[in-house]
Scaffold this motif. Structure first.
Motif, PDB file in Angstrom:
ATOM      1  N   GLU A 128       0.824  -1.336   0.001  1.00  0.00           N
ATOM      2  CA  GLU A 128       0.024  -0.064   0.134  1.00  0.00           C
ATOM      3  C   GLU A 128       0.588   1.116  -0.058  1.00  0.00           C
ATOM      4  OE1 GLU A 128      -3.470  -0.045  -0.076  1.00  0.00           O
ATOM      5  OE2 GLU A 128      -3.191  -2.336  -0.597  1.00  0.00           O
ATOM      6  N   LEU A 129       0.779   2.010  -0.926  1.00  0.00           N
ATOM      7  CA  LEU A 129       1.709   3.129  -0.889  1.00  0.00           C
ATOM      8  C   LEU A 129       0.658   4.647  -0.804  1.00  0.00           C
ATOM      9  CD1 LEU A 129       4.182   2.504  -3.940  1.00  0.00           C
ATOM     10  CD2 LEU A 129       4.382   2.201  -1.626  1.00  0.00           C
ATOM     11  N   PRO A 130       1.104   5.608  -0.268  1.00  0.00           N
ATOM     12  CA  PRO A 130       0.268   6.692  -0.153  1.00  0.00           C
ATOM     13  C   PRO A 130       0.165   7.544  -1.365  1.00  0.00           C
ATOM     14  CG  PRO A 130       2.632   7.062   0.717  1.00  0.00           C
ATOM     15  CD  PRO A 130       2.478   5.785   0.393  1.00  0.00           C
ATOM     16  N   ALA A 131      -0.762   8.374  -1.551  1.00  0.00           N
ATOM     17  CA  ALA A 131      -0.526   9.285  -2.712  1.00  0.00           C
ATOM     18  C   ALA A 131       0.410  10.316  -2.735  1.00  0.00           C
ATOM     19  CB  ALA A 131      -1.703  10.134  -2.885  1.00  0.00           C
ATOM     20  N   ALA A 132       1.058  10.620  -3.971  1.00  0.00           N
ATOM     21  CA  ALA A 132       2.089  11.544  -4.137  1.00  0.00           C
ATOM     22  C   ALA A 132       1.970  12.509  -5.121  1.00  0.00           C
ATOM     23  CB  ALA A 132       3.522  10.649  -4.291  1.00  0.00           C
ATOM     24  N   ARG A 133       2.531  13.767  -4.771  1.00  0.00           N
ATOM     25  CA  ARG A 133       2.533  14.910  -5.892  1.00  0.00           C
ATOM     26  C   ARG A 133       3.674  14.733  -6.631  1.00  0.00           C
ATOM     27  NH1 ARG A 133       0.284  20.330  -3.037  1.00  0.00           N
ATOM     28  NH2 ARG A 133      -2.007  19.577  -2.404  1.00  0.00           N
ATOM     29  N   LEU A 134       3.771  14.675  -7.938  1.00  0.00           N
ATOM     30  CA  LEU A 134       4.663  14.767  -8.715  1.00  0.00           C
ATOM     31  C   LEU A 134       4.651  15.941  -9.740  1.00  0.00           C
ATOM     32  CD1 LEU A 134       4.553  11.177  -9.934  1.00  0.00           C
ATOM     33  CD2 LEU A 134       5.621  11.814  -7.909  1.00  0.00           C
ATOM     34  N   VAL A 135       5.929  16.088  -9.981  1.00  0.00           N
ATOM     35  CA  VAL A 135       6.077  17.239 -10.979  1.00  0.00           C
ATOM     36  C   VAL A 135       6.895  16.362 -12.290  1.00  0.00           C
ATOM     37  CG1 VAL A 135       7.449  19.315 -11.981  1.00  0.00           C
ATOM     38  CG2 VAL A 135       6.524  19.202  -9.597  1.00  0.00           C
ATOM     39  N   LEU A 136       6.296  16.600 -13.346  1.00  0.00           N
ATOM     40  CA  LEU A 136       6.860  15.788 -14.584  1.00  0.00           C
ATOM     41  C   LEU A 136       7.694  16.497 -15.391  1.00  0.00           C
ATOM     42  CD1 LEU A 136       3.525  13.775 -15.674  1.00  0.00           C
ATOM     43  CD2 LEU A 136       5.295  13.222 -13.617  1.00  0.00           C
ATOM     44  N   SER A 137       8.429  15.800 -16.183  1.00  0.00           N
ATOM     45  CA  SER A 137       9.213  16.512 -17.364  1.00  0.00           C
ATOM     46  C   SER A 137       8.154  16.365 -18.578  1.00  0.00           C
ATOM     47  CB  SER A 137      10.428  15.451 -17.769  1.00  0.00           C
ATOM     48  OG  SER A 137       9.735  14.449 -18.241  1.00  0.00           O
ATOM     49  N   ILE A 206       4.801  25.749 -10.750  1.00  0.00           N
ATOM     50  CA  ILE A 206       4.760  24.671 -11.855  1.00  0.00           C
ATOM     51  C   ILE A 206       3.542  24.941 -12.757  1.00  0.00           C
ATOM     52  CG2 ILE A 206       4.770  22.178 -12.026  1.00  0.00           C
ATOM     53  CD1 ILE A 206       7.434  23.375 -11.092  1.00  0.00           C
ATOM     54  N   ALA A 207       3.704  24.867 -13.996  1.00  0.00           N
ATOM     55  CA  ALA A 207       2.470  24.966 -14.553  1.00  0.00           C
ATOM     56  C   ALA A 207       1.818  23.621 -14.649  1.00  0.00           C
ATOM     57  CB  ALA A 207       3.043  25.046 -16.019  1.00  0.00           C
ATOM     58  N   ARG A 208       0.436  23.929 -14.944  1.00  0.00           N
ATOM     59  CA  ARG A 208      -0.618  22.685 -14.419  1.00  0.00           C
ATOM     60  C   ARG A 208       0.004  21.493 -15.303  1.00  0.00           C
ATOM     61  NH1 ARG A 208      -4.756  22.868 -11.863  1.00  0.00           N
ATOM     62  NH2 ARG A 208      -4.586  25.301 -11.370  1.00  0.00           N
ATOM     63  N   GLU A 209       0.228  21.578 -16.581  1.00  0.00           N
ATOM     64  CA  GLU A 209       0.392  20.317 -17.406  1.00  0.00           C
ATOM     65  C   GLU A 209       1.616  19.412 -16.779  1.00  0.00           C
ATOM     66  OE1 GLU A 209       2.474  23.741 -19.835  1.00  0.00           O
ATOM     67  OE2 GLU A 209       0.874  23.499 -18.585  1.00  0.00           O
ATOM     68  N   TYR A 210       2.577  20.113 -15.849  1.00  0.00           N
ATOM     69  CA  TYR A 210       3.580  19.300 -15.486  1.00  0.00           C
ATOM     70  C   TYR A 210       3.185  18.898 -13.954  1.00  0.00           C
ATOM     71  CZ  TYR A 210       5.928  21.398 -19.267  1.00  0.00           C
ATOM     72  OH  TYR A 210       6.439  21.859 -20.516  1.00  0.00           O
ATOM     73  N   ARG A 211       1.934  18.790 -13.682  1.00  0.00           N
ATOM     74  CA  ARG A 211       1.441  18.528 -12.284  1.00  0.00           C
ATOM     75  C   ARG A 211       0.939  17.147 -12.404  1.00  0.00           C
ATOM     76  NH1 ARG A 211      -1.286  23.824  -9.637  1.00  0.00           N
ATOM     77  NH2 ARG A 211       0.351  25.377 -10.045  1.00  0.00           N
ATOM     78  N   TYR A 212       1.273  16.310 -11.527  1.00  0.00           N
ATOM     79  CA  TYR A 212       0.767  14.822 -11.808  1.00  0.00           C
ATOM     80  C   TYR A 212       0.371  14.278 -10.447  1.00  0.00           C
ATOM     81  CZ  TYR A 212       0.009  10.230 -13.481  1.00  0.00           C
ATOM     82  OH  TYR A 212      -0.769   8.934 -13.620  1.00  0.00           O
ATOM     83  N   ARG A 213      -0.648  13.565 -10.220  1.00  0.00           N
ATOM     84  CA  ARG A 213      -0.797  12.988  -8.830  1.00  0.00           C
ATOM     85  C   ARG A 213      -0.812  11.582  -8.943  1.00  0.00           C
ATOM     86  NH1 ARG A 213      -5.054  10.870  -5.621  1.00  0.00           N
ATOM     87  NH2 ARG A 213      -4.822  11.338  -3.508  1.00  0.00           N
ATOM     88  N   ARG A 214       0.250  10.849  -8.291  1.00  0.00           N
ATOM     89  CA  ARG A 214       0.392   9.458  -8.273  1.00  0.00           C
ATOM     90  C   ARG A 214      -0.569   8.740  -7.162  1.00  0.00           C
ATOM     91  NH1 ARG A 214       6.069   6.946  -6.450  1.00  0.00           N
ATOM     92  NH2 ARG A 214       5.368   7.569  -4.764  1.00  0.00           N
TER      93      ARG A 214
END
Length: 279
Positions: A128-137, A206-214
């Protein structure tokens, strides 16, 4: 009777934690003068000078040059003090944020070192892994598919620079994402889709298109030892587990270094985690 509590230079210096020469120098430079100079030349400091001296030392410790302090002392006023303190408050708050970032990196790296002592490589576990906020390339899949490694490296560098400039990393380093259509196909698991960085509490700048929620949830996790780009055997292990258990997976796998070249010289000892969400 007028109260007068005074201290000679040596006494005052001892209490405030400096030597007598410092007080003499401050007096000569007009930065901090004694309350009273006796007829015999002895300097006397008053009880009420302790706090102003501590404030002066604080300003010095915060980076103000003696010339700046002297200029202020020669032209001091409540308004100028308020302005000066406002500037120093902003500086201190920036320093606090810097220390918080550094502490976050230290804590994260110590967590990885602790994790490395417990992992077992070469098997698949459900965790079980928690949610994480990512910044993508930027998307690198096309470049990786045609093996345009100079372009892949430029995009990775661009990503690193953006994260460093925004100072938002959670201290876990840079990971990589592989699309399910690639990691489920033998021979295509090396085709990266994005680089990513786990961030702390904010997407500031960070621009919205590079934000990602795992997403949080159950993940199929395997650890492997060796060069972090030598992933074929680890993905083969995952594919066999997925087929044997009839699993559906999320859209990406997430590759993250647990041990890498910060902690050891020999890449044969590197440990990488690959996690794939189980739907």
């Amino acid at each position: 009777m007028k109260r007068r509590v005074t201290f000679h230079t040596g006494e005052f210096a001892k209490i405030v934690g400096v030597n007598k020469r410092t007080l003499h120098y401050y007096d000569e430079q007009g930065i901090f003068k004694p309350d009273h100079v006796e007829p015999n030349g002895y300097r006397s400091y008053s009880f009420r000078q302790f706090y102003p001296f501590y404030l002066l030392r604080m300003l010095r410790d915060m980076g103000l040059e003696l010339a700046e302090i002297k200029e202020y002392m020669e032209n001091r006023s409540p308004e100028r003090l308020d302005c000066l303190l406002a500037e120093q408050q902003a500086w201190l708050e920036a320093e606090q944020e810097k220390l918080r970032r550094q502490l976050r990196v230290v804590e994260s790296q110590r967590h990885l070192l602790s994790l490395a002592r417990t992992v077992v490589c070469g098997r698949v576990e459900e965790q079980e892994l928690p949610a994480a906020r990512l910044v993508l390339s930027r998307d690198v899949r096309r470049a990786a598919a045609r093996e345009d490694w100079p372009l892949v490296e430029r995009i990775a560098t661009e990503h690193e620079r953006q994260v460093a400039e925004q100072q938002i990393s959670a201290g876990l380093g840079v990971g990589a994402m592989v699309a399910a259509r690639d990691f489920l196909q033998a021979g295509s698991e090396g085709i990266l889709s994005h680089f990513f960085t786990v961030v702390g509490s904010s997407y500031r700048g960070i621009a919205r298109e590079y934000r990602y929620r795992r997403p949080a949830g159950t993940y199929l996790v395997t650890y492997f030892q060796g060069e972090y780009d030598d992933t074929a055997k680890a993905y083969a292990l995952l594919r066999r587990y997925i087929a044997a258990h009839g699993c559906r997976t999320g859209p990406f796998s997430y590759e993250e270094s647990i041990l890498e070249n910060m902690s050891m010289n020999d890449p044969r000892g590197f440990i990488t985690r690959i996690a794939v969400q189980k739907l």
